[in-house]
Design an enzyme around this catalytic site. Structure first.
Site: not given
Ligand code: FMN
Length: 392
Positions: A205, A274, A284, A318, A332, A336
């Protein structure tokens, strides 16, 4: 505490003598570093007599032969105060120029720095000076603004050195804040993770790791012991932090869970993937004209598992939230087992990811929240740590 007082070539240089005395009266050891230009206004003899310490000007001056004084002084200082700071010295420090003892010392130091500018009001408003001040603030340097009034050149405006009591108070605050997290062990996750598709390709990301690096730097600056479990990130992590490099979410999960019981605070800044690719190709993958199907399996929830692994720890997650709906963050937090969530608004292109600035909405379990406003990532990180400390 040991303070290095830098004095540059301003007409206000004579006031540094009073400042040195007041800092000593507050119980500090003061060592003074003059620029060449400052010597036109004040002398090394003045400061050596007042402080009982050597006063340095030239980079090649070595009071103890064989010990590089610029390194020695930077290491021993608990804080550096530059008062008065000229436009020239501020610009040089911002650009990383080290052409005298003071500017060279500034390149070496990792300690808190306070700068008290003093100059003609037009000089203070000059674009380069303002840009340098902004740049230095974004790197964590503190400033005490010059006051408005009649300046030595006969003009009126903002440029007078702040009052000596105000500079002493700001120095004390600088030194206190460097103790705020003293004895606190902080574990930070940072950067992106990479989930291999084959030996050369991966899913990742846009996280640059700048925010994780900023939190690590701010925690160190506030006196914490810092360990960073870091994905492959571009932003350099600060010297002084223990770095545990990882690549995948599974590796990060393993390292964080084994470290978690030894930490007081756990801050999950990393942008963890995720999902990971099931059965990545160890070689490869060949090009397939029919396309390929990747099967993705969920990754573990690192921050939730860390909270479970150490229920006594203060755990902060975060969240890159496209929506500012606090109920999503609140859900959340309770699911959590977190102390708070720091939500980034990723819909705002001026902040977040690879930007140098950020804005956080810090949401607590009771639904209350505080907004940092837009600042440099270092400033936002410092704000975050102070907010958390204040709530404990
Ligand atoms: C009488 C006199 C007063 C000065 N006062 C200031 C001042 O208050 N602030 C400032 O930025 N420069 C001031 N300057 C200009 C600086 O001394 C000059 O830019 C010098 O190169 C600064 O060097 P330094 O930053 O290494 O000390 C003054 C110059 C003179 C001749």
């Amino acid at each position: 505490m040991n303070i290095v007082l830098g004095v540059s070539g301003s007409i206000a240089a004579y006031r540094a003598a009073d400042l040195a005395r007041e800092l000593m009266r507050a119980g500090h050891t003061v060592r003074v570093c003059l620029t060449d230009a400052a010597q036109n206004f004040v002398s090394t003899v003045l400061f050596e007599t007042l402080t009982g310490q050597p006063c340095l000007v030239d980079t090649f001056q070595e009071p103890i032969p064989g010990r590089m004084a610029h390194i020695d002084w930077a290491r021993q200082a608990d804080a550096i105060v530059i008062a008065p700071a000229t436009a020239n010295t501020i610009n040089k420090i911002a650009q990383g120029i080290g052409d005298n003892m003071l500017t060279t010392l500034m390149l070496v130091t990792t300690k808190p720095v306070l700068i008290a500018p003093a100059m003609n009001p037009n000089m203070y408003l000059d674009d380069t000076v303002q840009a340098s001040i902004s740049l230095l603030k974004s790197r964590g340097v503190e400033f005490i603004e010059p006051t408005e009034g009649d300046v030595a050149c006969g003009e009126h405006g903002q440029g007078k050195l702040a009052s000596i009591p105000a500079i002493v108070a700001a120095t004390q605050e600088l030194l206190t804040s460097s103790d705020l997290l003293s004895g606190v062990r902080v574990l930070i996750t940072s950067g992106p993770t990479q989930e291999p598709i084959d030996a050369v390709r991966y899913i990742s990301n846009r996280s640059s790791g700048k925010m994780g690096a900023a939190v690590a730097k701010a925690a160190l600056r506030l006196g914490a012991t810092v360990t960073v479990v870091s994905g492959p990130q571009d932003a350099p992590l600060p010297l002084g932090a223990t770095v545990v490099p990882v690549r995948t979410a599974a590796e990060m999960h393993g390292e964080v869970l084994s470290l978690a019981p030894d930490f007081d605070w756990i801050i999950g800044v990393a942008a963890v993937a995720d999902y990971h690719v099931e059965n990545p190709d160890p070689g490869k993958m060949r090009r397939n004209p029919d396309g390929i199907q990747l099967s993705l399996a969920p990754n573990p929830d690192i921050i939730a598992d860390a909270a479970r692994a150490n229920p006594k720890a203060t755990v902060i997650g975060f969240a890159a939230e496209p929506s500012q709906d606090p109920s999503i963050a609140q859900e959340k937090i309770s699911r959590k087992g977190l102390f708070a969530i720091a939500a980034n608004d990723i819909s705002n292109s001026e902040i977040g990811f690879s930007s140098d600035n950020n804005r956080l909405n810090l949401i607590f379990a009771d639904g209350s929240s505080v907004d940092s406003g837009v600042h440099s990532k270092f400033q936002v990180a410092t704000w975050l740590l102070r907010e958390i400390r204040a709530r404990l």
